[in-house]
Write an enzyme that holds these catalytic residues in place. Structure first.
Site, PDB file in Angstrom:
ATOM      1  N   GLU A   1       1.573 -22.947  -4.745  1.00 32.05           N
ATOM      2  CA  GLU A   1       0.059 -23.377  -4.855  1.00 32.05           C
ATOM      3  C   GLU A   1      -0.435 -24.555  -4.171  1.00 32.05           C
ATOM      4  O   GLU A   1      -1.247 -24.726  -3.488  1.00 32.05           O
ATOM      5  CB  GLU A   1      -0.405 -23.604  -6.199  1.00 32.05           C
ATOM      6  CG  GLU A   1      -0.119 -22.427  -7.330  1.00 32.05           C
ATOM      7  CD  GLU A   1      -1.152 -21.124  -6.848  1.00 32.05           C
ATOM      8  OE1 GLU A   1      -2.124 -21.633  -6.192  1.00 32.05           O
ATOM      9  OE2 GLU A   1      -1.047 -20.083  -7.319  1.00 32.05           O
ATOM     10  N   SER A   2       0.514 -25.725  -4.381  1.00 33.94           N
ATOM     11  CA  SER A   2      -0.031 -27.167  -3.884  1.00 33.94           C
ATOM     12  C   SER A   2       1.110 -27.708  -3.147  1.00 33.94           C
ATOM     13  O   SER A   2       0.805 -29.303  -2.585  1.00 33.94           O
ATOM     14  CB  SER A   2      -0.386 -27.851  -4.927  1.00 33.94           C
ATOM     15  OG  SER A   2       0.456 -28.255  -5.638  1.00 33.94           O
TER      16      SER A   2
END
Ligand code: GLU
Length: 464
Positions: free
Chosen positions: A303-304
């Site tokens: 995700e990040s």
């Protein structure tokens, strides 16, 4: 006069007097394709009385394509395999051979069908070398005449003190065994071999890659006429066009297929720099919501890249990249707060997992939940309906995964309840997470689970 005789002789050699029969005709006449391979989980092995292995299956398909029987021959070692091909003692070698510059002078290679990196392997608990300059003399052993020797030789140009032993008896799984038994300290194997063998040698670890991704190909005699080579090209073209090659690669290598060297180095770096900051939170959230913490860590990386301030152009934000709506639903007040993001992401994923149809078995539920986390339950359901309509199992991730990409095709999405969706995204998403999971599991600094895994999520990638 002399010249005429020579010309006649040449003509005679090239034509009626003894023109060699095209190699392909010869194979067809003898009704048998002779293929050199080696025993390895990635090439050729016996599994419950049946023969298996990526190379074996590929070669079997090629034999079928030619309408002949397959005969697999396993030479004593890599040196003899290369020599036998060079001398035309077999039709081809299908053995995870790396296409290298030096080999191209001796051997003809077919098309690239896979890419691998060379990995330096050591045993967990023994000292992990920092980099290639950190290997004391006499501790590294590799297969003689392998692509690994070639790579070490080229590294030695920069690092003259680099030193290794070459083993002409064992293949790379034999050398892995020696590392496992602590009879040698280090070896180098290809990434596909390492992944395939990890289940057999759970204590072995990859320290780092020593090469960029390198291509694998089938080897044929250089002196050969073109007939077999051209047929191999046609065969691979067909295999690619029909999706069969992809299916085979997926079957044997699954998520390790799209190997991204730079990306892999980045995650290894961030395991040191970022992961320690969030490890406790990930472990607590994992425990609370019934996940393996590696799984949450892999999702957060996808995700990040473990950046709590990450933000995308579509407005999703934070370590778990929550949408504004999801954040609100999960009671998050600050999406940039790592702890809130992790707990909300885990809770949300758990709720999706709960809502999945009951028929989906435990082993596959996490992949379905992740796909739904990415694309939504509605579209996932559409893909399951399509999967079933094609006679496949809507409760098996691998079957649904193969049909998800159809959601972006008019012919298919027009028949669905929720319409168009970029169906290949969740496929890539799950694939990436599997790969990150693999890396996390094999990374020394994360390898010892601090909390007992509360769920029965697979602790290691499925063995072949
Ligand atoms: N890809 C390696 C090579 O071509 C495999 C051989 C081995 O490790 O035995 O040399």
């Amino acid at each position: 006069m002399k010249r005429i005789i020579i010309s006649l002789l040449t003509l005679c050699l090239l034509t009626a007097c003894g023109e060699a029969q095209p190699h392909l005709d010869e194979i067809q006449q003898r009704g048998e394709l002779r293929v050199l391979s080696r025993y390895s989980l990635a090439s050729y092995y016996v599994k419950a009385d049946t023969l298996a292995g990526f190379e074996y299956e590929l070669a079997q398909r090629f034999a079928d394509y030619l309408g002949v029987k397959l005969k697999v021959i396993v030479p004593d070692n890599l040196t003899s395999m290369l020599r036998m091909i060079e001398e035309g003692q077999a039709d081809l070698a299908a053995a995870g051979l790396t296409i290298t510059e030096q080999r191209k002078n001796r051997i003809r290679f077919g098309p690239v069908y896979h890419e691998v990196t060379q990995q330096l392997v050591y045993k967990r608990g023994s000292s992990k070398p920092k980099d290639i300059t950190d290997i004391p003399s006499g501790q590294l052993e590799v297969v003689a005449e392998s692509s690994h020797v070639e790579q070490l030789e080229s590294l030695k140009e920069e690092i003259p003190e680099l030193d290794w032993r070459e083993n002409n008896e064992l293949d790379n799984s034999g050398l892995l065994e020696l590392v496992q038994l602590e009879l040698i300290d280090y070896t180098v194997v290809d990434s596909n071999e390492m992944s395939a063998n990890q289940g057999l040698f759970p204590e072995l670890r990859v320290a780092f890659d020593i090469s960029e991704p390198q291509p694998l190909g089938w080897a044929m005699p250089l002196a050969d006429d073109d007939s077999l080579y051209l047929e191999v090209l046609n065969f691979f073209q067909d295999m690619e066009a029909s999706g069969e090659l992809d299916r085979l690669i997926e079957k044997y290598y699954g998520h390790i297929r799209r190997f991204d060297y730079v990306d892999t180095r980045a995650i290894h770096r961030r395991i040191q720099t970022h992961l320690p900051l969030y490890r406790d939170m990930l472990q607590q959230a994992a425990e609370q919501y019934g996940f393996d913490w590696y799984m949450l860590a892999a999702i957060a990386y996808q995700e990040s890249h473990w950046n709590p301030l990450a933000v995308s152009s579509t407005g999703v934000k934070g370590l778990m990249m929550l949408t504004r709506a999801t954040a609100k639903e999960m009671g998050v007040t600050d999406r940039e707060d790592a702890e809130q993001s992790i707990f909300a992401g885990a809770a949300y994923l758990a709720s999706i997992k709960e809502r999945l149809p009951e028929g989906i078995p435990k082993s596959d539920r996490i992949w379905f939940a992740l796909a739904a986390y990415n694309i939504g339950l509605g579209h996932l359901e559409d893909a399951r309906v399509i999967t079933q309509s094609q006679g496949k199992d809507p409760n098996r991730w691998n079957d649904v995964r193969d049909h998800l990409p159809l959601l972006s095709k008019q012919k298919w999405f027009s028949q669905t309840r929720h319409g168009y969706a970029r169906g290949s995204e969740p496929v890539r998403y799950v694939q990436n997470i599997k790969r990150y999971l693999d890396i996390l599991l094999h990374h020394e600094d994360t390898a010892v689970p601090v909390t007992p895994a509360p769920t029965s999520e697979p602790a290691l990638p499925a063995a072949l």
